[in-house]
Design a protein around this motif. Structure first.
Motif, short mmCIF file in Angstrom:
data_model
loop_
_atom_site.label_atom_id
_atom_site.label_comp_id
_atom_site.label_asym_id
_atom_site.label_seq_id
_atom_site.Cartn_x
_atom_site.Cartn_y
_atom_site.Cartn_z
N TRP A 25 9.89 -18.01 7.57
CA TRP A 25 9.45 -19.01 8.31
C TRP A 25 7.67 -19.70 7.26
O TRP A 25 7.73 -20.79 7.76
N PHE A 26 7.49 -18.97 7.33
CA PHE A 26 6.05 -19.55 5.57
C PHE A 26 6.56 -21.37 5.08
O PHE A 26 6.59 -22.28 4.80
N GLU A 27 7.59 -19.69 4.33
CA GLU A 27 8.71 -20.62 3.36
C GLU A 27 8.60 -22.38 4.09
O GLU A 27 8.38 -22.85 3.41
N ARG A 28 10.16 -21.46 5.33
CA ARG A 28 10.36 -23.17 5.45
C ARG A 28 8.62 -24.29 5.85
O ARG A 28 9.16 -25.43 6.03
N ALA A 29 8.02 -23.77 6.39
CA ALA A 29 6.37 -24.51 7.17
C ALA A 29 6.48 -25.02 5.90
O ALA A 29 5.81 -26.36 5.63
N ILE A 30 6.03 -24.43 4.17
CA ILE A 30 5.92 -24.94 2.79
C ILE A 30 6.65 -25.97 3.13
O ILE A 30 5.93 -27.14 2.27
N ALA A 31 8.51 -25.95 2.97
CA ALA A 31 9.01 -26.90 2.58
C ALA A 31 9.13 -27.70 3.34
O ALA A 31 9.40 -29.55 2.95
N LEU A 32 8.79 -27.71 4.75
CA LEU A 32 7.81 -29.39 5.87
C LEU A 32 7.11 -29.53 4.92
O LEU A 32 6.66 -30.86 4.79
N LYS A 33 5.76 -28.65 4.37
CA LYS A 33 4.60 -29.77 4.41
C LYS A 33 4.21 -29.36 3.00
O LYS A 33 3.22 -28.51 3.74
N PRO A 34 4.28 -29.01 1.79
CA PRO A 34 4.12 -28.17 0.66
C PRO A 34 2.73 -28.69 0.52
O PRO A 34 2.05 -27.75 -0.85
N ASP A 35 1.63 -29.60 0.70
CA ASP A 35 0.57 -29.95 0.32
C ASP A 35 -0.32 -29.05 1.03
O ASP A 35 -1.96 -29.59 1.19
N ARG A 36 -0.39 -28.57 2.27
CA ARG A 36 -0.95 -27.50 3.04
C ARG A 36 -0.94 -26.48 2.35
O ARG A 36 -0.12 -25.13 1.64
N ALA A 37 -2.64 -26.37 1.85
CA ALA A 37 -3.31 -25.43 1.42
C ALA A 37 -3.38 -24.12 2.39
O ALA A 37 -2.80 -23.28 1.83
N GLU A 38 -3.72 -24.09 3.22
CA GLU A 38 -3.37 -22.70 4.30
C GLU A 38 -2.09 -22.00 4.22
O GLU A 38 -2.23 -21.19 4.72
N TYR A 39 -1.41 -23.06 4.46
CA TYR A 39 0.40 -22.46 4.33
C TYR A 39 0.95 -21.76 3.47
O TYR A 39 0.87 -20.34 3.39
N HIS A 40 0.12 -22.63 2.25
CA HIS A 40 0.21 -20.87 0.52
C HIS A 40 -0.49 -20.06 0.75
O HIS A 40 -0.28 -18.95 0.75
#
Length: 190
Positions: A25-40
């Motif tokens: 799920w975290f990887e999916r969030a990053i795929a949707l918004k790769p520029d969000r530091a908090e997701y990484h």
């Protein structure tokens, strides 16, 4: 689905102790918004908890790159790098004593990156002791004991290293004058 919904699903998975699903799920969030530091950052933490250190470091580095002003991201990234250096140093402990100086270099770097790492100070003291560098071993244990005065192994090792250091100094300077002066100085450090 947006990134925030994927993050919510990741946390639901964590609450169910399904960390692999949380990672997905975290990887999916990053795929949707790769520029969000908090997701990484969040993915990095989950990777670290799942003992996937290399992947955790990649995403921690990305979080710092995206938001270099966030101290949490920098601290987390430094902590993970220090942990990787600890693993490298531990491997060198299993090899010959000649490789211990390399382990010392890794451990000194780990301590710089994570000055709260009890394990790094402990391993650094052990490496120095194996190299017969007892004053440096004592210094490393003292740093450990500043962080955790009740550390059982640290308290045992400092006594052991101080005894070995005194014995070494008595052999090196049998007249006793130099070793007495150094011993008095060392005890005042305590």
């Amino acid at each position: 689905m947006d990134g925030e919904e994927a993050i919510r699903k990741a946390y639901e998975s964590i609450l169910k102790h399904d960390f692999e699903q949380a990672i997905a799920w975290f990887e999916r969030a990053i795929a949707l918004k790769p520029d969000r530091a908090e997701y990484h950052y969040k993915l990095s933490i989950t990777y670290a908890r799942s003992n996937k250190l290399e992947k955790a470091i990649v995403h921690a580095r990305e979080a710092v790159k995206l938001d270099p002003r966030d101290e949490h991201y920098t601290f987390h990234y430094n902590h993970l790098q220090a942990k990787a250096l600890l693993f490298q140093a531990e491997k060198l402990f299993e090899e010959t004593d000649e490789r211990l100086w390399l382990a010392v270099a890794f451990l000194k770097q780990a301590v710089e990156l994570d000055p709260l790492s009890l394990e790094a100070f402990l391993l650094l003291s052990i490496a120095y002791a194996r190299l017969q560098e007892f004053s440096l071993a004592i210094q490393a244990v003292k740093e450990l004991l500043k962080l955790d005065p009740q550390h059982a192994i640290g308290n045992r090792l400092i006594e052991e290293y101080q005894l070995k250091w005194r014995q070494y100094m008595q052999k090196a300077f049998p007249s006793g004058t130099l070793s007495e002066r150094v011993e008095i100085k060392d005890e005042s450090d305590h």
